[in-house]
Write an enzyme that holds these catalytic residues in place. Structure first.
Site, mmCIF file in Angstrom:
data_model
loop_
_atom_site.group_PDB
_atom_site.id
_atom_site.type_symbol
_atom_site.label_atom_id
_atom_site.label_comp_id
_atom_site.label_asym_id
_atom_site.label_seq_id
_atom_site.Cartn_x
_atom_site.Cartn_y
_atom_site.Cartn_z
ATOM 1 N N GLY A 74 20.521 28.945 -18.071
ATOM 2 C CA GLY A 74 19.511 27.897 -18.258
ATOM 3 C C GLY A 74 19.339 26.995 -17.059
ATOM 4 C CE1 TYR A 97 16.305 6.498 -18.528
ATOM 5 C CE2 TYR A 97 18.375 7.430 -19.283
ATOM 6 C CZ TYR A 97 17.386 6.474 -19.379
ATOM 7 O OH TYR A 97 17.507 5.500 -20.335
ATOM 8 C CE1 TYR A 99 19.715 14.783 -24.606
ATOM 9 C CE2 TYR A 99 19.173 16.068 -22.647
ATOM 10 C CZ TYR A 99 19.411 14.847 -23.248
ATOM 11 O OH TYR A 99 19.326 13.693 -22.520
ATOM 12 C CG ASN A 159 29.948 10.551 -25.907
ATOM 13 O OD1 ASN A 159 31.057 11.095 -25.842
ATOM 14 N ND2 ASN A 159 29.065 10.642 -24.935
ATOM 15 N N GLY A 170 27.598 2.979 -24.453
ATOM 16 C CA GLY A 170 27.711 4.208 -23.666
ATOM 17 C C GLY A 170 27.551 3.963 -22.167
ATOM 18 C CE1 TYR A 171 27.791 6.106 -15.671
ATOM 19 C CE2 TYR A 171 26.164 7.807 -16.154
ATOM 20 C CZ TYR A 171 26.872 7.054 -15.241
ATOM 21 O OH TYR A 171 26.677 7.263 -13.903
ATOM 22 C CE LYS A 207 17.177 12.098 -24.837
ATOM 23 N NZ LYS A 207 17.428 10.755 -25.362
ATOM 24 C CB SER A 256 16.067 13.749 -20.103
ATOM 25 O OG SER A 256 16.647 14.710 -19.260
ATOM 26 C CG ASP A 264 24.678 7.059 -37.521
ATOM 27 O OD1 ASP A 264 25.545 7.863 -37.160
ATOM 28 O OD2 ASP A 264 23.447 7.312 -37.478
ATOM 29 C CG LEU A 265 20.254 5.189 -33.838
ATOM 30 C CD1 LEU A 265 19.588 6.307 -33.052
ATOM 31 C CD2 LEU A 265 19.433 3.914 -33.738
HETATM 32 P P1 NAD Z 1 26.376 8.129 -23.797
HETATM 33 O O1 NAD Z 1 26.823 9.194 -24.727
HETATM 34 O O2 NAD Z 1 27.385 7.520 -22.888
HETATM 35 O O3 NAD Z 1 25.658 6.957 -24.618
HETATM 36 C C1 NAD Z 1 24.976 7.188 -25.816
HETATM 37 C C2 NAD Z 1 25.509 6.218 -26.850
HETATM 38 O O4 NAD Z 1 24.809 6.413 -28.080
HETATM 39 C C3 NAD Z 1 26.997 6.423 -27.147
HETATM 40 O O5 NAD Z 1 27.670 5.178 -27.007
HETATM 41 C C4 NAD Z 1 27.025 6.923 -28.592
HETATM 42 O O6 NAD Z 1 28.187 6.489 -29.274
HETATM 43 C C5 NAD Z 1 25.731 6.347 -29.151
HETATM 44 N N1 NAD Z 1 25.129 7.092 -30.275
HETATM 45 C C6 NAD Z 1 24.809 8.410 -30.330
HETATM 46 N N2 NAD Z 1 24.270 8.702 -31.534
HETATM 47 C C7 NAD Z 1 24.218 7.551 -32.229
HETATM 48 C C8 NAD Z 1 23.757 7.203 -33.532
HETATM 49 N N3 NAD Z 1 23.253 8.117 -34.362
HETATM 50 N N4 NAD Z 1 23.852 5.916 -33.935
HETATM 51 C C9 NAD Z 1 24.373 4.969 -33.113
HETATM 52 N N5 NAD Z 1 24.836 5.237 -31.876
HETATM 53 C C10 NAD Z 1 24.763 6.513 -31.441
HETATM 54 O O7 NAD Z 1 25.154 8.730 -22.949
HETATM 55 P P2 NAD Z 1 24.398 8.144 -21.685
HETATM 56 O O8 NAD Z 1 24.681 9.047 -20.542
HETATM 57 O O9 NAD Z 1 24.635 6.701 -21.565
HETATM 58 O O10 NAD Z 1 22.895 8.431 -22.123
HETATM 59 C C11 NAD Z 1 22.086 7.437 -22.709
HETATM 60 C C12 NAD Z 1 20.730 8.034 -23.006
HETATM 61 O O11 NAD Z 1 20.146 8.532 -21.812
HETATM 62 C C13 NAD Z 1 20.731 9.195 -23.983
HETATM 63 O O12 NAD Z 1 19.602 9.090 -24.813
HETATM 64 C C14 NAD Z 1 20.616 10.410 -23.093
HETATM 65 O O13 NAD Z 1 20.024 11.484 -23.764
HETATM 66 C C15 NAD Z 1 19.720 9.873 -21.989
HETATM 67 N N6 NAD Z 1 19.855 10.594 -20.713
HETATM 68 C C16 NAD Z 1 21.091 10.664 -20.111
HETATM 69 C C17 NAD Z 1 21.209 11.367 -18.916
HETATM 70 C C18 NAD Z 1 22.554 11.479 -18.224
HETATM 71 O O14 NAD Z 1 22.694 12.316 -17.331
HETATM 72 N N7 NAD Z 1 23.550 10.700 -18.590
HETATM 73 C C19 NAD Z 1 20.092 11.975 -18.313
HETATM 74 C C20 NAD Z 1 18.867 11.857 -18.943
HETATM 75 C C21 NAD Z 1 18.748 11.155 -20.153
HETATM 76 N N1 UFG Z 2 27.132 22.184 -11.485
HETATM 77 C C1 UFG Z 2 28.157 22.917 -10.945
HETATM 78 N N2 UFG Z 2 29.390 22.820 -11.516
HETATM 79 C C2 UFG Z 2 29.646 22.018 -12.589
HETATM 80 C C3 UFG Z 2 28.580 21.279 -13.133
HETATM 81 C C4 UFG Z 2 27.333 21.387 -12.560
HETATM 82 O O1 UFG Z 2 27.970 23.650 -9.974
HETATM 83 O O2 UFG Z 2 30.792 21.998 -13.071
HETATM 84 C C5 UFG Z 2 25.804 22.239 -10.834
HETATM 85 C C6 UFG Z 2 24.677 22.708 -11.740
HETATM 86 O O3 UFG Z 2 24.571 24.107 -11.728
HETATM 87 C C7 UFG Z 2 23.468 21.995 -11.121
HETATM 88 C C8 UFG Z 2 24.070 20.687 -10.583
HETATM 89 O O4 UFG Z 2 25.472 20.915 -10.463
HETATM 90 O O5 UFG Z 2 23.004 22.739 -10.020
HETATM 91 C C9 UFG Z 2 23.845 19.518 -11.512
HETATM 92 O O6 UFG Z 2 24.292 19.852 -12.819
HETATM 93 P P1 UFG Z 2 24.475 18.752 -13.941
HETATM 94 O O7 UFG Z 2 25.004 19.445 -15.157
HETATM 95 O O8 UFG Z 2 25.247 17.600 -13.401
HETATM 96 O O9 UFG Z 2 22.997 18.211 -14.175
HETATM 97 P P2 UFG Z 2 21.674 18.952 -14.673
HETATM 98 O O10 UFG Z 2 20.603 18.610 -13.710
HETATM 99 O O11 UFG Z 2 21.896 20.388 -14.933
HETATM 100 O O12 UFG Z 2 21.398 18.262 -16.078
HETATM 101 C C10 UFG Z 2 21.558 16.862 -16.271
HETATM 102 C C11 UFG Z 2 21.817 16.603 -17.753
HETATM 103 C C12 UFG Z 2 20.584 16.858 -18.533
HETATM 104 C C13 UFG Z 2 19.480 16.041 -17.975
HETATM 105 C C14 UFG Z 2 19.258 16.367 -16.541
HETATM 106 C C15 UFG Z 2 18.191 15.486 -15.994
HETATM 107 O O13 UFG Z 2 22.833 17.449 -18.242
HETATM 108 O O14 UFG Z 2 20.771 16.476 -19.865
HETATM 109 O O15 UFG Z 2 20.462 16.159 -15.812
HETATM 110 O O16 UFG Z 2 17.655 16.078 -14.856
HETATM 111 F F1 UFG Z 2 18.352 16.302 -18.648
#
Ligand code: NAD
Ligand code: UFG
Length: 343
Positions: A295, A179, A152, A35, A10-11, A156, A128, A58-59
């Site tokens: 939210g 994060y 979600y 994903n 993933g990312y 966490k 998160s 899968d986990l």
């Molecule tokens: P992502 O979706 O790109 O990566 C998650 C990966 O987990 C994917 O490759 C998906 O295929 C895999 N996955 C999901 N469920 C699975 C399962 N049951 N078994 C095996 N693989 C599985 O997401 P990301 O942005 O890289 O996020 C990684 C982690 O960081 C996640 O736990 C997410 O909740 C957390 N996180 C992300 C953000 C963000 O903004 N991206 C912010 C805070 C926390």
């Molecule tokens: N926003 C817009 N337009 C969009 C998307 C977002 O105006 O199309 C705004 C939101 O209202 C917010 C800001 O951009 O003010 C950031 O929004 P994001 O959806 O990018 O990020 P959030 O902070 O809302 O949430 C993200 C992840 C959560 C994670 C959190 C950590 O979605 O899962 O960051 O702080 F928990």
């Protein structure tokens, strides 16, 4: 060290693989590709000349986890797990709570049971800032109360509790990384965030800039912030990746638990992010003001000093690098990993 990276295709996981390999660690990725795709791992190989071992599983598939750990044991076992694998879309978690609890909680517990059975007691967990919900005080410190506002976020905070209890009972070494808002991409433009439909601001802005979508909707300009739009603590994904490896390498040895915010401590508004992106891509990114998103909270900014004091980690890359690299990734991969890679 030999590190198991769940969700490593993933990312954030793929960027962390690069950091791990670059610092000489051995990496095995477990991912069910729900994903992501293995193209990200091909690109990791292109960037650092090594490909992590990959297991598609899968986990929640306990026999698959058992055989993975048994196989690893033949060469010394896993020294630690970095656990990224989870579903992460807030809106989807509200619509499909059971799927989120099942995947994120059952999957994690299955992993932890197999780890305990095989004596692997060191874990870095992707948590998160969402666990803080509507914060009472800004910037948000790690001692802020935990009160997530969506399923979600509950997955966490629940997993944090499961890990703290497990660490206490079985002498695990656990680091919870909360994060803030990871953005950007590897500077090569070979890997980055590739959502089918972006839920978050930055990938949405990037897809608009690339012409994949007509405009960005700004979710409200009447928030109590300097320009009325939401403020967040954005951090470069490469800095975030480094935080995981620092946590791994610099954590206190033996049984211990640590909880760190991972952010920069600086907030930018939606309008500032769009303006910065326009400078990076060199053309306007059309936007309109829409209603507030359910939210949402006005401002989320980290108190980021604890991780600096304890692990010596701090963000090295600023807003300019975040938007430059996000645009470079989007420009080179306008259709993500599914499309052609441009020069
Ligand atoms: P992502 O979706 O790109 O990566 C998650 C990966 O987990 C994917 O490759 C998906 O295929 C895999 N996955 C999901 N469920 C699975 C399962 N049951 N078994 C095996 N693989 C599985 O997401 P990301 O942005 O890289 O996020 C990684 C982690 O960081 C996640 O736990 C997410 O909740 C957390 N996180 C992300 C953000 C963000 O903004 N991206 C912010 C805070 C926390
Ligand atoms: N926003 C817009 N337009 C969009 C998307 C977002 O105006 O199309 C705004 C939101 O209202 C917010 C800001 O951009 O003010 C950031 O929004 P994001 O959806 O990018 O990020 P959030 O902070 O809302 O949430 C993200 C992840 C959560 C994670 C959190 C950590 O979605 O899962 O960051 O702080 F928990």
């Amino acid at each position: 060290m030999h590190i198991l990276v769940t969700g490593g295709a993933g990312y954030i996981g793929s960027h962390t693989c690069i950091e791990l390999l670059g610092r000489g660690h051995r990496v095995t990725v477990l991912d069910n590709l729900c994903n992501s795709s293995t193209v990200s791992l091909d690109r990791v190989q292109q960037i650092c000349g090594q490909r992590p071992a990959f297991v598609e599983a899968d986990l929640r598939d306990r026999p698959a986890l058992e055989s993975l750990f048994a196989e690893a044991a033949k060469t010394g076992g896993f020294d630690a797990v970095i656990h990224f694998a989870a579903l992460k879309a807030v809106g989807e978690s509200v619509a499909q709570p059971l799927r989120y609890y099942e995947n994120n909680i059952s999957g994690s517990i299955c992993l932890f049971e197999v780890m305990e059975k095989h004596g692997c007691r060191r874990l870095i967990f992707s948590s998160s800032a969402t666990v803080y919900g509507l914060p009472e005080k800004l910037p948000i410190s790690e001692s802020e109360s935990i009160k997530p506002t969506n399923p979600y976020g509950h997955t966490k905070s629940m997993m944090e509790q499961v890990l703290l209890d497990t660490a206490a009972a079985h002498a695990w070494n656990v680091t919870l990384l909360r994060y803030f808002n990871p953005v950007g991409a590897h500077p090569s433009g070979l890997i980055g965030e590739d959502p089918e439909f972006p839920n978050n601001l930055m990938p949405f802005v990037a897809q608009v800039a690339a012409g994949r979508r007509p405009k960005v909707t700004i979710f409200g300009d009447d928030w109590p912030t300097p320009d009325g739009t939401g403020v967040r603590d954005y951090l470069h994904v490469c800095d975030l990746a480094a935080a995981h490896v620092d946590a791994l390498e610099k954590a206190a040895p033996g049984a211990a638990t640590a909880i760190y915010n991972v952010g920069t401590g600086t907030g930018y508004s939606v309008k500032q992010m769009i303006a910065a992106f326009e400078s990076a891509c060199g053309h306007p990114v059309p936007s309109v003001i829409g209603p507030r998103r359910d939210g949402d909270v006005p401002t989320v900014v980290a108190e980021a000093s604890l991780i600096r004091q304890r692990l010596g980690w701090e963000a090295k890359l600023g807003l300019q690098e975040m938007v430059r690299d996000a645009w470079n990734w989007q420009r080179r991969n306008p259709m993500g990993f599914k499309g052609a890679l441009l020069d």
